[in-house]
Write an enzyme that holds these catalytic residues in place. Structure first.
Site, PDB file in Angstrom:
ATOM      1  N   HIS A  57       0.136 -10.278  -2.752  1.00 26.74           N
ATOM      2  CA  HIS A  57      -0.973 -11.024  -3.349  1.00 26.74           C
ATOM      3  C   HIS A  57      -2.213 -10.863  -2.468  1.00 26.74           C
ATOM      4  CE1 HIS A  57      -3.139 -15.061  -3.672  1.00 26.74           C
ATOM      5  NE2 HIS A  57      -3.359 -14.479  -4.842  1.00 26.74           N
ATOM      6  N   HIS A 132     -12.287 -11.486  -0.936  1.00 29.20           N
ATOM      7  CA  HIS A 132     -11.553 -12.737  -1.153  1.00 29.20           C
ATOM      8  C   HIS A 132     -12.257 -13.823  -0.344  1.00 29.20           C
ATOM      9  CE1 HIS A 132      -7.755 -15.403  -0.958  1.00 29.20           C
ATOM     10  NE2 HIS A 132      -8.318 -15.526  -2.147  1.00 29.20           N
TER      11      HIS A 132
END
Length: 341
Positions: A57, A132
């Site tokens: 992930h 991110h």
């Protein structure tokens, strides 16, 4: 017989990728670099959608740049707060979801990569970066690292899932696709029937890379697979119990044909989770204590048309995640043995 097969496969696969002076194996050092090549012949013609495949992930987030601007995936309030240097240091603790580089993940057995990309404000070269919260490395650098591994391991197949795009216009998409072509060339696999995607078929074509592109831009290139071919339902919870219930429910609703399936075995922090564990970060606050329970769920699963396919995790090196997922494919061997009886 199943136990014997496991021992034989471990002898082939369970080598140390990097020497450890202590002589012991940690989960991040067990080498599954050629696990697909090591699968038994009867699995070579099983659709990849029916195999158990480990994934990560936010795969690229092993490094983020706290000196760069805050990413366009963040709210205006966060961007204002990030003007304070300490805030970016804390953001980094919650943005990083992996310890291993792409190469290290590949050597550990990871074959699915969750990728989020963005242009960067003020970047004169107009390059595309992983994102991110904070910016990561250049996408082109990450792709070349993956390609280097694939060249050395010609029977391994990877899934690159570009599922979030930020601050990108048509020119940025064209640049990204060019970088993909430059990195992989003939290794790219054209989009076609999911059921035709077997190890044997890909080996014969010498294709190793499936690119999924969650944007209408995919229609312009034959090697970009539509995002709908690889659904990845997201539980969005901090509760292991709720996560497992969600994973079970979405698996029961999985389409038996026509797509791959990603089980996101991850917990997602809420605002109050971050507030409580501000300094500890994602790994120490949420992942470290819950990952063993999530891994226990993984061990109870079975691959197949209505079973698990791709399973993703944060910090794949904290437990023996990749090997646990790979070994689920032994159950497909067991089914074959029972059928012969």
């Amino acid at each position: 017989m199943l136990a014997v097969r496991k021992v034989r496969r471990k002898l082939r696969m369970g080598t140390i990728c990097s020497p450890n002076p202590t002589g012991t194996k940690t989960s991040s050092e067990v080498c599954n670099a050629d696990w697909m090549a090591s699968l038994p012949p009867h699995l070579h013609n099983v659709p990849l959608s029916n195999l158990a495949i480990p994934g990560s992930h936010d795969s690229f987030s092993y490094w983020v740049d706290e000196k760069s601007p805050v990413g366009p995936d963040q709210t205006p309030a966060i961007k204002r707060l990030a003007r304070i240097s300490l805030v970016k240091k804390l953001m980094k603790k919650w943005s990083v979801t992996q310890n291993l580089t792409f190469r290290e993940q590949l050597e550990a057995g990871i074959r699915y990569f969750d990728l989020r990309v963005s242009s960067k404000p003020g970047d004169a070269d107009q390059e595309i970066y992983f994102i991110h919260g904070l910016f990561g490395i250049k996408v082109s650098d990450g792709l070349m690292e993956i390609d280097s591994f694939l060249t050395q391991h010609p029977q391994e197949i990877v899934f690159l899932d570009f599922n979030h795009f930020y601050a990108m216009d048509e020119a940025h998409h064209k640049r990204l696709v060019l970088r993909i072509q430059e990195a992989f060339g003939n290794k790219l696999c054209s989009a076609c029937s999911v059921e035709s995607m077997t190890l044997q078929a890909l080996w014969e074509k010498k294709c190793q890379v499936l690119i999924f592109y969650h944007c209408p831009f995919y229609k312009q290139y034959p090697f970009l697979w539509p995002g709908k071919k690889i659904p990845a339902p997201w539980a969005n919870t901090t509760s292991v119990r709720k996560l497992i219930l969600f994973l079970e429910t979405t698996l029961s609703e999985r389409a038996p044909r026509g797509s791959f399936h990603v089980s996101q075995a991850i917990l997602t922090p809420r605002v109050k989770t971050i507030a409580r564990g501000l300094v500890g970060g994602l790994k120490n606050t949420l992942v470290h204590r819950n990952l063993p329970a999530i891994l226990d769920w993984v061990k109870t699963q079975k691959p197949g048309a209505m079973g698990v396919n791709i399973i993703t995790s944060d910090f794949v090196d904290l437990v023996d995640f990749a090997t646990t997922v790979i070994e689920l494919n032994d159950l497909l061997q067991e089914d074959r043995a029972l059928a012969k009886c």
